[in-house]
Scaffold this motif. Structure first.
Motif, PDB file in Angstrom:
ATOM      1  N   VAL A 650       0.526  -1.262   0.378  1.00  0.00           N
ATOM      2  CA  VAL A 650      -0.137  -0.339  -0.694  1.00  0.00           C
ATOM      3  C   VAL A 650       0.494   1.210   0.205  1.00  0.00           C
ATOM      4  CG1 VAL A 650      -1.931   1.581   1.868  1.00  0.00           C
ATOM      5  CG2 VAL A 650      -2.027  -1.427   0.739  1.00  0.00           C
ATOM      6  N   PRO A 651       2.525   1.996   1.219  1.00  0.00           N
ATOM      7  CA  PRO A 651       2.990   3.014   1.008  1.00  0.00           C
ATOM      8  C   PRO A 651       3.580   2.528  -1.104  1.00  0.00           C
ATOM      9  CG  PRO A 651       3.360   1.508   2.837  1.00  0.00           C
ATOM     10  CD  PRO A 651       2.323   0.889   2.623  1.00  0.00           C
ATOM     11  N   TRP A 652       3.825   1.789  -1.072  1.00  0.00           N
ATOM     12  CA  TRP A 652       4.671   1.749  -2.335  1.00  0.00           C
ATOM     13  C   TRP A 652       3.647   1.998  -3.616  1.00  0.00           C
ATOM     14  CZ3 TRP A 652       8.185   1.246  -5.669  1.00  0.00           C
ATOM     15  CH2 TRP A 652       9.642   1.160  -4.583  1.00  0.00           C
ATOM     16  N   MET A 653       2.288   2.075  -3.454  1.00  0.00           N
ATOM     17  CA  MET A 653       1.359   2.418  -4.513  1.00  0.00           C
ATOM     18  C   MET A 653       1.365   4.078  -4.790  1.00  0.00           C
ATOM     19  SD  MET A 653      -0.141   0.126  -6.375  1.00  0.00           S
ATOM     20  CE  MET A 653      -1.185  -0.482  -6.600  1.00  0.00           C
ATOM     21  N   GLU A 654       1.409   4.761  -3.251  1.00  0.00           N
ATOM     22  CA  GLU A 654       1.763   6.271  -3.376  1.00  0.00           C
ATOM     23  C   GLU A 654       2.825   6.537  -3.304  1.00  0.00           C
ATOM     24  OE1 GLU A 654      -0.037   5.907   1.066  1.00  0.00           O
ATOM     25  OE2 GLU A 654      -2.220   5.598   0.865  1.00  0.00           O
ATOM     26  N   HIS A 655       3.584   5.844  -2.700  1.00  0.00           N
ATOM     27  CA  HIS A 655       5.694   6.397  -2.973  1.00  0.00           C
ATOM     28  C   HIS A 655       4.936   6.612  -4.779  1.00  0.00           C
ATOM     29  CE1 HIS A 655       9.028   6.609  -3.258  1.00  0.00           C
ATOM     30  NE2 HIS A 655       9.595   5.231  -3.653  1.00  0.00           N
ATOM     31  N   LEU A 656       5.024   5.110  -5.295  1.00  0.00           N
ATOM     32  CA  LEU A 656       4.217   5.341  -6.903  1.00  0.00           C
ATOM     33  C   LEU A 656       3.979   6.189  -7.705  1.00  0.00           C
ATOM     34  CD1 LEU A 656       3.965   1.608  -7.882  1.00  0.00           C
ATOM     35  CD2 LEU A 656       6.379   2.404  -8.224  1.00  0.00           C
ATOM     36  N   ASP A 657       2.540   7.022  -7.052  1.00  0.00           N
ATOM     37  CA  ASP A 657       1.835   8.186  -7.825  1.00  0.00           C
ATOM     38  C   ASP A 657       2.981   9.342  -6.939  1.00  0.00           C
ATOM     39  OD1 ASP A 657       0.136   6.202  -8.175  1.00  0.00           O
ATOM     40  OD2 ASP A 657      -1.157   6.851  -5.982  1.00  0.00           O
ATOM     41  N   ARG A 658       3.219   9.141  -6.427  1.00  0.00           N
ATOM     42  CA  ARG A 658       4.578  10.790  -6.136  1.00  0.00           C
ATOM     43  C   ARG A 658       4.987  10.967  -7.444  1.00  0.00           C
ATOM     44  NH1 ARG A 658       3.189   9.322  -0.278  1.00  0.00           N
ATOM     45  NH2 ARG A 658       5.983   8.322  -0.408  1.00  0.00           N
ATOM     46  N   LEU A 659       6.089   9.735  -7.101  1.00  0.00           N
ATOM     47  CA  LEU A 659       6.828   9.769  -8.009  1.00  0.00           C
ATOM     48  C   LEU A 659       6.963   9.873  -9.716  1.00  0.00           C
ATOM     49  CD1 LEU A 659       9.163   6.620  -7.541  1.00  0.00           C
ATOM     50  CD2 LEU A 659       9.655   8.839  -7.055  1.00  0.00           C
ATOM     51  N   GLY A 660       5.152   9.815  -9.582  1.00  0.00           N
ATOM     52  CA  GLY A 660       4.474   9.837 -11.148  1.00  0.00           C
ATOM     53  C   GLY A 660       4.349   8.386 -11.742  1.00  0.00           C
ATOM     54  N   VAL A 661       5.172   7.063 -11.526  1.00  0.00           N
ATOM     55  CA  VAL A 661       5.076   6.959 -12.244  1.00  0.00           C
ATOM     56  C   VAL A 661       3.684   5.981 -12.345  1.00  0.00           C
ATOM     57  CG1 VAL A 661       6.086   3.983 -12.092  1.00  0.00           C
ATOM     58  CG2 VAL A 661       7.351   6.044 -11.732  1.00  0.00           C
ATOM     59  N   THR A 662       2.593   6.228 -11.456  1.00  0.00           N
ATOM     60  CA  THR A 662       1.385   5.871 -11.892  1.00  0.00           C
ATOM     61  C   THR A 662       0.719   6.881 -11.308  1.00  0.00           C
ATOM     62  OG1 THR A 662       1.631   5.208  -9.450  1.00  0.00           O
ATOM     63  CG2 THR A 662       1.510   3.614 -11.159  1.00  0.00           C
ATOM     64  N   ARG A 663      -0.763   6.945 -11.919  1.00  0.00           N
ATOM     65  CA  ARG A 663      -1.298   7.563 -11.174  1.00  0.00           C
ATOM     66  C   ARG A 663      -3.134   6.976 -11.487  1.00  0.00           C
ATOM     67  NH1 ARG A 663      -5.005   9.543 -15.288  1.00  0.00           N
ATOM     68  NH2 ARG A 663      -5.160   8.779 -17.476  1.00  0.00           N
ATOM     69  N   ARG A 664      -3.714   7.612 -10.110  1.00  0.00           N
ATOM     70  CA  ARG A 664      -4.647   7.166  -9.271  1.00  0.00           C
ATOM     71  C   ARG A 664      -5.693   7.052 -10.520  1.00  0.00           C
ATOM     72  NH1 ARG A 664      -5.130   5.904  -3.568  1.00  0.00           N
ATOM     73  NH2 ARG A 664      -7.288   4.832  -3.172  1.00  0.00           N
ATOM     74  N   ALA A 665      -6.787   6.072 -10.237  1.00  0.00           N
ATOM     75  CA  ALA A 665      -7.743   6.282 -11.220  1.00  0.00           C
ATOM     76  C   ALA A 665      -8.621   5.465 -10.269  1.00  0.00           C
ATOM     77  CB  ALA A 665      -7.922   6.054 -12.487  1.00  0.00           C
ATOM     78  N   GLY A 666      -9.874   5.831  -9.454  1.00  0.00           N
ATOM     79  CA  GLY A 666     -10.858   4.561  -8.808  1.00  0.00           C
ATOM     80  C   GLY A 666     -10.227   3.786  -8.320  1.00  0.00           C
ATOM     81  N   ASP A 667     -10.037   2.598  -8.474  1.00  0.00           N
ATOM     82  CA  ASP A 667      -9.786   1.371  -7.707  1.00  0.00           C
ATOM     83  C   ASP A 667      -8.058   1.224  -8.173  1.00  0.00           C
ATOM     84  OD1 ASP A 667     -11.269   1.009  -5.544  1.00  0.00           O
ATOM     85  OD2 ASP A 667     -12.382   0.028  -6.176  1.00  0.00           O
ATOM     86  N   ARG A 668      -8.212   1.871  -9.977  1.00  0.00           N
ATOM     87  CA  ARG A 668      -6.506   0.829  -9.967  1.00  0.00           C
ATOM     88  C   ARG A 668      -5.672   2.492 -10.208  1.00  0.00           C
ATOM     89  NH1 ARG A 668      -9.238   0.146 -15.833  1.00  0.00           N
ATOM     90  NH2 ARG A 668      -8.963   1.814 -15.231  1.00  0.00           N
ATOM     91  N   ARG A 669      -4.440   1.741 -11.307  1.00  0.00           N
ATOM     92  CA  ARG A 669      -3.704   2.769 -11.243  1.00  0.00           C
ATOM     93  C   ARG A 669      -2.824   3.138 -12.582  1.00  0.00           C
ATOM     94  NH1 ARG A 669      -3.859   3.329  -5.591  1.00  0.00           N
ATOM     95  NH2 ARG A 669      -2.472   4.846  -4.845  1.00  0.00           N
ATOM     96  N   LEU A 670      -2.662   3.657 -12.960  1.00  0.00           N
ATOM     97  CA  LEU A 670      -2.775   3.868 -14.817  1.00  0.00           C
ATOM     98  C   LEU A 670      -0.765   4.359 -14.970  1.00  0.00           C
ATOM     99  CD1 LEU A 670      -5.584   5.037 -16.376  1.00  0.00           C
ATOM    100  CD2 LEU A 670      -5.351   2.751 -16.232  1.00  0.00           C
ATOM    101  N   PRO A 671      -0.576   4.293 -15.901  1.00  0.00           N
ATOM    102  CA  PRO A 671       1.096   5.017 -15.794  1.00  0.00           C
ATOM    103  C   PRO A 671      -0.260   6.326 -16.183  1.00  0.00           C
ATOM    104  CG  PRO A 671      -0.300   3.486 -17.823  1.00  0.00           C
ATOM    105  CD  PRO A 671      -0.777   3.883 -17.335  1.00  0.00           C
ATOM    106  N   GLY A 672       2.225   6.843 -15.246  1.00  0.00           N
ATOM    107  CA  GLY A 672       1.349   8.456 -14.685  1.00  0.00           C
ATOM    108  C   GLY A 672       2.841   8.998 -15.788  1.00  0.00           C
ATOM    109  N   PRO A 673       2.381   9.788 -15.529  1.00  0.00           N
ATOM    110  CA  PRO A 673       3.972  10.589 -16.585  1.00  0.00           C
ATOM    111  C   PRO A 673       5.232  10.420 -16.841  1.00  0.00           C
ATOM    112  CG  PRO A 673       3.254  12.169 -14.737  1.00  0.00           C
ATOM    113  CD  PRO A 673       2.191  10.985 -14.882  1.00  0.00           C
ATOM    114  N   LYS A 674       5.575   9.291 -15.795  1.00  0.00           N
ATOM    115  CA  LYS A 674       6.826   8.978 -15.398  1.00  0.00           C
ATOM    116  C   LYS A 674       6.991   7.304 -15.641  1.00  0.00           C
ATOM    117  CE  LYS A 674       8.966  13.378 -13.852  1.00  0.00           C
ATOM    118  NZ  LYS A 674       8.995  13.349 -12.676  1.00  0.00           N
ATOM    119  N   ALA A 675       5.742   6.791 -16.550  1.00  0.00           N
ATOM    120  CA  ALA A 675       5.674   6.280 -15.982  1.00  0.00           C
ATOM    121  C   ALA A 675       6.914   5.153 -17.058  1.00  0.00           C
ATOM    122  CB  ALA A 675       4.507   5.076 -16.668  1.00  0.00           C
TER     123      ALA A 675
END
Ligand SMILES: Nc1nc2c(ncn2[C@@H]2O[C@H](COP(=O)(O)OP(=O)(O)OP(=O)(O)O)[C@@H](O)[C@H]2O)c(=O)[nH]1
Ligand SMILES: [Mg+2]
Length: 675
Positions: A650-675
């Motif tokens: 769970v903390p990793w998912m949030e970390h990935l969001d902060r890094l921009g590797v993922t972005r949150r879309a509801g329950d799922r994560r989509l590729p972020g700008p830094k994917a």
């Protein structure tokens, strides 16, 4: 209007015929007040215009100021004399030189006047017998000559006249024209300074003030001309006034130049808001001040030396107040230069020196202003009057400092070099710095900004920081203190990469008084010169080569921590696990992990969780591959893919969001700008 305008003032003992002579020359009776007419003496300043034929078609517009001769009205005389260019000294041939003849002469000399014509009046009263008259006249002439000899008016022509019968008036006119030819011009550049000598209401016009424009120019512009009124007296503040109209020589005018009697019609201000002694000005020349630094001199007939606390009456411009004096040093009697202060200073009769003056009430003061000092005791009243000395303002807003520093500053301020004055003031201000406004006022120079610009270049002696000026040399000791402080920090905290900048600047403030901007600049300079460096991402400051964590040569306590994380791979310990494993308390664990995080030897996921860089990179690669293949990611997938437990996922998912590797879309994560 003629090209030449000037103010000619009368001077002389009571009843010697000043006002009568002005009337004979101009046709104007300047004694307007009923009380003046009743008592037959002048009480207030009187004003008359005198159109003088200077030959060759040139006409001179002379403003005459007629002063009172009464011994109790010398302050009024001084107020009038402040605006004079030259003096018409009136001495009765019958009575000869009297106390106020002397006192007025001294006032004029102390105010810097150098040009005079003497009218030896009432010659019609010297008797019927021509030879006796001639003899008496010769005696009177000698008396006057002897009196003038030691003054700055030694060469003044002496013209015998009778104001009532007209004898000698042509010769007097010619002598005045001759004197005017030798007069230097007034300073027209710079801000106008107009000390107010009369305030009254004029039917249909409202409030009118009059005064002599001492320097600068006044121009009435279309719309409005704003001036600042700098007040005298307690509890009054400067305010702006709008000039509605101007009169020069009794005629409407749009411009007045230095040396001109000027009347101004002021809008929206009542007579009660203004007083004689106030000054109208603009820009930065005049300040209401109750303490000043002045070069003063005591005349040679004084009865006792001026010592610390001596009380005097101080006349400045058209204002006056009681003041006390603190002598700082003496001037060399030969050269006039200020001597180094030694022992207790007293300025005796015939001596000059530097003094601080503390005024009972603030007066409008400017740099270079002439002052008159008068005694309160009547010791010399019979022969000389109370005017006991004078001076010139060296600094209208001095700071409280040691006498030796005052003297050094005064030497620069008394010189002619404007740059040297500005520089001396900045250096004197030390670590508190000084504003451009204060510099302009105190140095009495018009182009302070330009001079500062020149001295404030990168290699120059001055520096501007946060709106204040400092001597650049002040940075060096502060810079050295900063370096020493950081060295001390390294010695005390070998595990820390550096010292927080705010802590360092705070420590510099403890070392001695200095402006915050100066401390910041000293640290910046240390960084620019690479005597300090930024040690980590939080901006801590370190010495070059110190506080650095070499990953291949870590101190053992840090090495142990890093090793634990390396071995743990993608399932690192919590802080508590780590503490237990290494036998450390929570504080020690936090300190070590924090140092390693700031040096990027550990990568922080959340407060409790960090990764060794290798494991972190490994996980990121796996995530990116998954995103490329599936176009999305959720906790379940992350767990499956990496074998991470939910605690870490769970903390990793949030970390990935902060890094921009993922972005949150509801329950799922989509590729972020830094994917
Ligand atoms: N006979 C004669 N009397 C004169 C002459 N000048 C002035 N007086 C008289 O002297 C008296 C004083 O003259 P003022 O002109 O008022 O003297 P003052 O110097 O202006 O006096 P204060 O302003 O009070 O100092 C008056 O009565 C004048 O008429 C002169 O040349 N001849
Ligand atoms: Mg008079």
């Amino acid at each position: 209007m003629s090209a030449r305008e000037l103010v000619l003032g009368t001077a002389g003992h009571i009843d010697h015929g000043k006002t009568t002579l002005v009337r004979a020359l101009t046709g104007t009776d300047t004694d307007r007040l009923p009380e003046e007419r009743r008592r037959g003496i002048t009480i207030e300043l009187g004003f008359a215009r005198w159109q003088l034929d200077a030959g060759k078609g040139q006409r001179l517009a002379v403003s005459i100021v007629d002063v009172p001769g009464h011994e109790a009205l010398v302050r009024t005389m001084v107020a009038g004399a402040g605006g004079m260019d030259a003096v018409l000294l009136v001495i009765s041939a019958e009575d000869g030189v009297m106390p106020q003849t002397r006192e007025h002469l001294r006032v004029c000399a102390l105010l810097g006047l150098r040009h005079a014509v003497v009218a030896l009046t009432k010659i019609d009263r010297l008797g019927e017998d021509p030879s006796e008259r001639e003899e008496l006249l010769e005696l009177a002439r000698e008396d006057v000559r002897a009196e003038l000899e030691a003054t700055s008016f030694a060469d003044a022509p002496i013209i015998p006249v009778s104001a009532t019968e007209g004898a000698g008036l042509d010769e007097l006119r010619a002598a005045v024209v001759g004197m005017i030819r030798g007069l230097p011009g007034r300073e027209r550049k710079g801000p106008p300074i107009l000390p107010v000598d009369r305030v009254f209401t004029m039917r249909g016009h409202g409030t009118v003030i009059t005064g002599t424009l001492l320097c600068g120019e006044l121009e009435l512009r279309e719309g409005s001309t704003e001036l600042t009124l700098v007040p005298q007296g307690l509890g009054r503040q400067p305010f702006s006034v709008r000039v509605r109209g101007m009169q020069v020589h009794g005629e409407e005018a749009t411009r007045s130049r230095a040396g001109t009697r000027t009347a101004l019609n002021l809008g929206k201000v009542g007579v009660e808001a203004l007083e004689r002694g106030d000054v109208l000005t603009s820009g930065l020349a005049v300040v209401a001040s109750d303490r000043l630094l002045a070069r003063v001199e005591q005349l040679d007939f004084g009865a006792r030396p001026w010592t610390r606390g001596t009380s005097l009456q101080l006349c400045a411009g058209t204002a006056s107040t009681a003041a006390h004096l603190v002598p700082l040093t003496l001037a060399d009697p030969e050269t006039g230069a200020l001597l180094d202060p030694v022992g207790k200073i007293a300025i005796g009769p015939g001596q000059a020196g530097l003094a601080r003056l503390y005024l009972d009430v603030p007066l409008p003061i400017w740099a270079g202003q002439r002052l008159i000092l008068r005694a309160f005791s009547a010791a010399h009243m019979q022969t000389d009057g109370l005017t006991i000395g004078g001076g010139v303002v060296v600094d209208p807003l001095p700071e409280r400092r040691q006498p030796a520093r005052r003297v050094a500053l005064a030497r620069a301020l008394l010189g002619d070099d404007a740059s040297a004055k500005v520089r001396a003031l900045v250096e004197d201000a030390g670590a508190s710095g000084v504003t451009l406004e204060a510099l302009t006022l105190r140095a009495g120079v018009i182009h302070a900004a330009k001079l500062l610009g020149r001295m404030g270049v990168e290699s120059g002696p001055l520096i501007e920081l946060g709106g204040r000026w400092f001597a650049r040399a002040l940075l060096e000791p502060l810079l050295r203190a900063a370096v020493t402080e950081v060295d001390r920090f390294h010695a005390a905290h070998p595990l820390q990469p550096g010292l927080a900048r705010a802590t360092l600047e705070g420590a510099l403030a403890q070392a001695g008084p200095s402006a915050a901007a100066l401390r910041t600049a000293a640290v910046d300079l240390a960084l620019a010169r690479a005597q300090l460096r930024v040690a980590d991402r939080s901006g801590s400051l370190a010495r070059p080569g110190k506080g650095t964590l070499d990953p291949n040569d870590l101190p053992p306590p840090l090495h142990d921590v890093v090793e634990r994380y390396r071995h743990a791979g993608i399932s690192p310990p919590t802080l508590r696990d780590l503490g237990e494993a290494l036998g450390l308390d929570a504080k020690a664990v936090l300190e070590r992990v924090g140092v390693l995080q700031r040096s990027e030897l550990l990568i922080k996921i959340n407060d409790d969780l960090s990764y060794a860089p290798e494991a972190h990179a490994q996980l990121l690669t796996a995530v990116r591959e998954h995103l490329a293949a599936h176009g999305e990611l959720d906790v379940q997938a992350l767990k499956g893919m990496t074998g991470l437990s939910r605690k870490f996922a769970v903390p990793w998912m949030e970390h990935l969001d902060r890094l921009g590797v993922t972005r949150r879309a509801g329950d799922r994560r989509l590729p972020g700008p830094k994917a």
